[in-house]
Design an enzyme around this catalytic site. Structure first.
Site, PDB file in Angstrom:
ATOM      1  CE  LYS A  67      -3.953   1.839   2.802  1.00 23.98           C
ATOM      2  NZ  LYS A  67      -5.020   1.574   3.939  1.00 23.98           N
ATOM      3  CB  SER A 118      -8.117   3.255   3.175  1.00 26.76           C
ATOM      4  OG  SER A 118      -7.236   2.385   3.992  1.00 26.76           O
ATOM      5  CB  SER A 146      -8.943   0.228   5.568  1.00 29.16           C
ATOM      6  OG  SER A 146     -10.003   1.172   5.703  1.00 29.16           O
TER       7      SER A 146
END
Length: 465
Positions: free
Chosen positions: A81, A154, A178
């Site tokens: 991420k 997210s 998330s």
């Protein structure tokens, strides 16, 4: 093998690489070609790093040829991420104001992945600052199971990439759900560890006391596999917990002897009957596997889930103090609203939020003293559309209900694992989750492996990909 290569689990790929049946270079080349072909329609990646990936793959291949194996993940291509710092690749955290930010060091998680010999394919797209919505200038990642449906908060890019075969696993973050939301939306396994189990050093903050870093993978075994690499104490993060040994081969794949707590009212109230029936199926599997169901009374999650945005907003305002309000015009509306709410909350009101969080955490510890695990939905309804989610914007109670099974465990810091447990009539994934006492990630993965030993939901892939 070539047609199934992109959907191998980490454990399977590791064996093939270490036995020299596959090379890190050919696997990386195949992944990069697939990303080039499919990601323009999925938007999972914020940035692809082909040159870096191939250089790391060649180095891994040379080391393995010399008999040097750094870890079971050596030579495996992964992506992370885009809120984890990477010293050789910009880290934007879904925010245009950080698009050119080049960190001076790697996040501890990234450093550990490098030390393990993994290959970094790139950085995965995410919502702005890891809050609820993508910045208006950044295209949303699209759910490969259905482009009209939510890809899951997210860590959306992380979920989409793993589900579509564009990364063998990923590392995401979870502040209110998330990791678990995108895992559920994309038919994957997501592990939110105990708060502090994985270092947050070099991670863009959303809310320091609520942020958790963890794996998004294709199986519970892979989640434990990846967690064992990234977990452990970090002197650079004083909140990180002491190191623990997570022995992957030693974890039993069985529910035998496990007591699983069930609060029938809590998991049913406001929950889609489709999800409730899926939970019934999981309960039957637990009992058939030698586990027992224990009727428990969950502490009230309504207050802590209702307080979550205030709790998060104050900490987010602190995290963004260097750029907000000075550059407020460059922020999207959702993140701006969160920060403004945090800046406006009084100290006395924030203390009331913290006291409620402490009450909930203490009550939850008492419940977990009676059982080994809790079973719950991840969200109250399956596979929401973008239109359904847009309607939540002006409805605080609907927002609270969406996070009522996820955010309370960010507040308390307890570990959770989300697992596929079925499909809707339209063929979209459904998820459930287990919750355990602090430090019990191996127990969660044991339960996940036991479920996945007798089901194949985790082996299903989005049609057309």
């Amino acid at each position: 093998m070539s047609s199934a290569l992109h959907y191998l689990e980490l454990c399977e790929l590791s064996q093939l690489i270490r036995s020299r049946k596959l090379s890190p270079v050919e696997v990386t080349q195949a992944q990069l070609a697939r990303i080039e072909q499919l990601d323009p329609q999925l938007n999972a990646y914020a940035r692809v790093t082909p040159e870096l990936a191939l250089a790391q793959a060649r180095e891994a291949e040379r080391e393995l040829a010399r008999g040097v194996c750094r870890s079971p993940l050596h030579g495996i291509p992964l992506a992370v991420k885009d809120l984890l710092w990477t010293s050789d690749v910009p880290t934007a955290a879904g925010m245009p104001i950080h698009r050119d930010f080049l960190p001076t060091e790697d996040a501890t998680v990234v450093a550990r992945l490098r030390e393990a010999g993994t290959v970094m394919l790139g950085k995965l797209q995410m919502t702005e600052g890891a809050f609820a919505i993508h910045h208006p200038s950044i295209p949303d990642p699209l759910n490969p199971w259905g482009a009209g449906h939510w890809a899951g908060a997210s860590s959306s890019g992380s979920g989409v990439a793993v589900a579509a075969g564009l990364s063998y696993a990923s590392v995401g973050s979870d502040t209110g759900g998330s990791i678990r939301f995108p895992a559920t939306a994309n038919g994957l396994t997501g592990l939110k560890p105990t708060w502090g189990r994985v270092s947050r050093h070099g991670c863009f903050e959303l809310a320091a006391s609520l942020d958790h870093i963890g794996p998004i993978t294709r199986s519970a075994r892979d989640a434990l596999f990846l967690l064992s690499t990234i977990a452990g104490h970090d002197p650079k993060d004083p909140t990180s917990l002491p190191s623990v040994c997570l022995e992957v081969p030693g974890v039993e794949e069985s529910f035998r002897g496990l007591r699983v707590g069930i609060d029938e009212e809590w998991i049913s109230q406001g929950v889609d009957p489709l999800i409730r029936r899926a939970l019934d199926t999981v309960m039957a599997i637990i009992v058939d596997g030698g586990g027992s169901l224990v009727r428990i009374r969950m502490p009230d999650t309504r207050v802590v889930s209702g307080n979550w945005e205030l709790h998060c907003g104050v900490q987010t305002a602190v995290a963004h103090a260097d750029t907000y309000p000075q550059r407020a015009a460059e922020y999207g509306p959702a993140l701006s609203r969160l920060i403004e709410g945090g800046r406006e909350l009084s100290a006395m009101d924030y203390q009331r939020v913290l006291l409620e969080a402490q009450r909930f955490t203490g009550a939850l510890e008492s419940v977990l003293g009676e059982v080994d695990l809790l079973l719950a939905p991840v969200q109250p309804y399956a596979a929401p559309t973008h239109e359904q989610l847009a309607s939540l914007a002006g409805d605080p109670e609907a927002n609270r209900m969406l996070i009522q099974f996820t955010a309370p465990f960010n507040v308390s810091g307890h570990p959770c694992i989300s697992l596929p447990c079925g499909l809707t009539g339209e063929g979209l994934p459904i998820g459930c989750q287990f919750i355990a006492g602090k430090g019990a990630e191996a127990l969660l993965c044991r339960a996940g492996m036991a479920l996945q030993k007798v089901t194949d939901w985790h082996r299903l892939h989005p049609p057309g990909f």
